[in-house]
Design an enzyme around this catalytic site. Sequence first.
Site, PDB file in Angstrom:
ATOM      1  N   GLU A 138       1.729  -0.342  -5.092  1.00 37.07           N
ATOM      2  CA  GLU A 138       0.717   0.636  -5.471  1.00 37.07           C
ATOM      3  C   GLU A 138       1.390   1.985  -5.698  1.00 37.07           C
ATOM      4  OE1 GLU A 138      -3.065   3.248  -4.058  1.00 37.07           O
ATOM      5  OE2 GLU A 138      -1.316   2.859  -2.809  1.00 37.07           O
ATOM      6  N   ASP A 189       0.833  -1.199   0.000  1.00 39.36           N
ATOM      7  CA  ASP A 189       0.000   0.000   0.000  1.00 39.36           C
ATOM      8  C   ASP A 189       0.872   1.255   0.000  1.00 39.36           C
ATOM      9  OD1 ASP A 189      -2.676   1.328   0.545  1.00 39.36           O
ATOM     10  OD2 ASP A 189      -1.575   1.999   2.321  1.00 39.36           O
TER      11      ASP A 189
HETATM   12  C1  ARE Z   1      -9.207   8.535   6.097  1.00 41.58           C
HETATM   13  C2  ARE Z   1     -10.013   9.802   5.855  1.00 41.58           C
HETATM   14  C3  ARE Z   1      -9.092  11.023   5.892  1.00 41.58           C
HETATM   15  C4  ARE Z   1      -8.315  11.064   7.195  1.00 41.58           C
HETATM   16  C5  ARE Z   1      -7.551   9.764   7.359  1.00 41.58           C
HETATM   17  C6  ARE Z   1      -6.799   9.685   8.678  1.00 41.58           C
HETATM   18  O1  ARE Z   1     -10.676   9.710   4.618  1.00 41.58           O
HETATM   19  O2  ARE Z   1      -9.889  12.180   5.766  1.00 41.58           O
HETATM   20  O3  ARE Z   1      -7.389  12.146   7.178  1.00 41.58           O
HETATM   21  O4  ARE Z   1      -8.478   8.659   7.308  1.00 41.58           O
HETATM   22  O5  ARE Z   1      -7.671   9.699   9.740  1.00 41.58           O
HETATM   23  C7  ARE Z   1      -7.759   4.903   2.524  1.00 41.58           C
HETATM   24  C8  ARE Z   1      -8.848   5.929   2.178  1.00 41.58           C
HETATM   25  C9  ARE Z   1      -8.619   7.252   2.872  1.00 41.58           C
HETATM   26  C10 ARE Z   1      -8.461   7.038   4.363  1.00 41.58           C
HETATM   27  C11 ARE Z   1      -7.242   6.145   4.529  1.00 41.58           C
HETATM   28  C12 ARE Z   1      -6.888   5.857   5.990  1.00 41.58           C
HETATM   29  O6  ARE Z   1      -8.850   6.112   0.775  1.00 41.58           O
HETATM   30  O7  ARE Z   1      -9.765   8.082   2.648  1.00 41.58           O
HETATM   31  O8  ARE Z   1      -8.285   8.298   5.019  1.00 41.58           O
HETATM   32  O9  ARE Z   1      -7.514   4.860   3.920  1.00 41.58           O
HETATM   33  O10 ARE Z   1      -7.967   5.293   6.655  1.00 41.58           O
HETATM   34  C13 ARE Z   1      -2.873   8.733  -2.874  1.00 41.58           C
HETATM   35  C14 ARE Z   1      -1.809   7.704  -2.538  1.00 41.58           C
HETATM   36  C15 ARE Z   1      -2.315   6.284  -2.624  1.00 41.58           C
HETATM   37  C16 ARE Z   1      -3.606   6.096  -1.829  1.00 41.58           C
HETATM   38  C17 ARE Z   1      -4.617   7.106  -2.363  1.00 41.58           C
HETATM   39  C18 ARE Z   1      -5.934   7.027  -1.614  1.00 41.58           C
HETATM   40  O11 ARE Z   1      -0.671   7.903  -3.383  1.00 41.58           O
HETATM   41  O12 ARE Z   1      -1.313   5.428  -2.084  1.00 41.58           O
HETATM   42  O13 ARE Z   1      -4.091   8.444  -2.193  1.00 41.58           O
HETATM   43  N1  ARE Z   1      -4.119   4.720  -1.913  1.00 41.58           N
HETATM   44  C19 ARE Z   1      -3.861   3.737  -0.817  1.00 41.58           C
HETATM   45  C20 ARE Z   1      -5.063   2.833  -0.561  1.00 41.58           C
HETATM   46  C21 ARE Z   1      -6.192   3.640   0.037  1.00 41.58           C
HETATM   47  C22 ARE Z   1      -5.764   4.089   1.432  1.00 41.58           C
HETATM   48  C23 ARE Z   1      -4.343   4.489   1.508  1.00 41.58           C
HETATM   49  C24 ARE Z   1      -3.467   4.341   0.460  1.00 41.58           C
HETATM   50  C25 ARE Z   1      -3.820   4.862   2.825  1.00 41.58           C
HETATM   51  O14 ARE Z   1      -5.416   2.159  -1.733  1.00 41.58           O
HETATM   52  O15 ARE Z   1      -7.376   2.927   0.097  1.00 41.58           O
HETATM   53  O16 ARE Z   1      -6.575   5.235   1.833  1.00 41.58           O
HETATM   54  O17 ARE Z   1      -3.388   3.641   3.450  1.00 41.58           O
HETATM   55  C26 ARE Z   1      -3.138  11.677  -7.271  1.00 41.58           C
HETATM   56  C27 ARE Z   1      -1.798  11.021  -6.923  1.00 41.58           C
HETATM   57  C28 ARE Z   1      -1.997   9.744  -6.136  1.00 41.58           C
HETATM   58  C29 ARE Z   1      -2.872   9.994  -4.927  1.00 41.58           C
HETATM   59  C30 ARE Z   1      -4.204  10.621  -5.343  1.00 41.58           C
HETATM   60  C31 ARE Z   1      -4.998  10.959  -4.100  1.00 41.58           C
HETATM   61  O18 ARE Z   1      -3.816  10.866  -8.210  1.00 41.58           O
HETATM   62  O19 ARE Z   1      -1.085  10.736  -8.121  1.00 41.58           O
HETATM   63  O20 ARE Z   1      -0.735   9.248  -5.702  1.00 41.58           O
HETATM   64  O21 ARE Z   1      -3.126   8.739  -4.268  1.00 41.58           O
HETATM   65  O22 ARE Z   1      -3.963  11.801  -6.103  1.00 41.58           O
HETATM   66  O23 ARE Z   1      -6.192  11.431  -4.434  1.00 41.58           O
END
Ligand code: ARE
Length: 481
Positions: free
Chosen positions: A241, A215
């Site tokens: 990812e 992740d």
């Molecule tokens: C939640 C709340 C937040 C709060 C946080 C902490 O929504 O408001 O601040 O908790 O309390 C998932 C959810 C998030 C969640 C998080 C933790 O999607 O909403 O936050 O879990 O519970 C970037 C990253 C990429 C990431 C995406 C979501 O680069 O790695 O954002 N994806 C992975 C997973 C997600 C997960 C996380 C990471 C965190 O697949 O499911 O989040 O572990 C451009 C960039 C991308 C960027 C994107 C973001 O496209 O190129 O790199 O992705 O913008 O919009």
Amino acid sequence: MHRRRCRSAVLALGMIASLLVPTAVAAPPAAAAPSGTRKVIAQLFEWNWPSVASECTNVLGPKGYGYVQVSPPQEHVKGNPWWVAYQPASYRVESRKGTRAQFQSMVNTCHAAGVKVIVDAVINHMSGQDNGGTGWAGSSYGHYDYPGIYQTQDFHHCGRNGGDDIVNYNDRYEVQNCELVNLADLKTESDYVRSRIAGYLNDLLSLGVDGFRLDASKHMPAGDIAAIKGKLSRSAYLVQEVIYGAGEPIQPTEYTGNGDVHEFRYGKDLARMFNSERLAYLKNFGAAWGYLPSGSAVAFVDNHDTQRDGGVLTYKNGGSYALANAFMLAWPYGSPAVMSSFTFSGKDQGPPSDANNKTLNTTCYSGWECEHRWRVIANMVAFNNATQGAAVANWYDNGYQHIAFSRAGRGYLTINDEGFAVTGRSYYAGVPAGRYCDVIHGDFGNGSCSGPVITVDSSGWFAANINAHDAVAVHIGAKLP
Ligand code: ARE
Ligand code: CA
């Protein structure tokens, strides 16, 4: 001019209803053997361990899936949203999805069914809770304090943007040293932190897991991931990812030395071809479109993030989603990953859970979509297995939304996503003469086909009528005696 089609009107027609039928769930074979040629991953998003186990036995193994990707198994913060899983409170294998013993039993059961297990590993960060709390399994934690695991010196404090959060994805330092949505960012350059992360992954390897989806890989330098990989007790499949972002300094290609990388452009472009452009353009789909090399990529129509963020096809698109998955499973680019969702109306909505947020067993009719069981998708997994290594041949397109191609000598798919049926013509499949099950409309088993049978003549041709927004697929693994 070729006019744009109105998808919702199309969905109202009964014609594509056959694309949405769940496949017949066959009785498990006596002994399914693991096979190196099974590459397809099923992402059973947020399924609990007992349900993953029975799905391996009853569906994933028999249908030919090679891997199941499960959601994060470590202790997480409390709450209902699905994303609590992405906020580790400790590395205990105890979560809303089940206990360590249930996890262990799931891994064993999946292996017995010939399905390898990929774990979604959250290693870039810990929780995002400013005030800390008590985790699912009872561990108390603070935002930067995880007793016995990490203390404040083990986290980055980048000193930017007021709250240390990432704002600017065009700044490499910020993306890797600030906090992704307030999630306490681990100092992955520290040997102690690397060892602790490797300790967690090695614990999972000791339970028999086969690989990891890492992740938030973009938020860790590729070299840090390489160092953690170097501490693993045995080799494991890795898929990182790293979301491609136009113009961003951190590129997916930086990570291919560690293992596979998710190709996020694939699902977006495929959706655009179905929704507003032309399937005919897919003739050279893959690396020629600027993507990762095929051998380093995991391809997918949607995943748990993109299905919520838009711009891709999801189960909500019905027939075109099934056809997009059929294309992915027939087309030789990357390792295909099939999404399997719980149904949702709000972005944060958690999986079907009890009053304490413990995830309920999956039922494929209430609250769970189970796309991986849709007949078209499930049956095309066997197509993928049967055509491994065979080149694309005999490409045909009508310039718009009707395409066809074979996987030399082994299989043939034609998709007609036009708004009209294509009738009275023949197709050159180039497979051995004989009678084949059309696996888009029928299940093949015990030498018989529950749907239409396609007869390929001694010159490799067959005749078929193809409805609007429909397809026909045959492969040598579903040939009638
Ligand atoms: C939640 C709340 C937040 C709060 C946080 C902490 O929504 O408001 O601040 O908790 O309390 C998932 C959810 C998030 C969640 C998080 C933790 O999607 O909403 O936050 O879990 O519970 C970037 C990253 C990429 C990431 C995406 C979501 O680069 O790695 O954002 N994806 C992975 C997973 C997600 C997960 C996380 C990471 C965190 O697949 O499911 O989040 O572990 C451009 C960039 C991308 C960027 C994107 C973001 O496209 O190129 O790199 O992705 O913008 O919009
Ligand atoms: Ca980081």
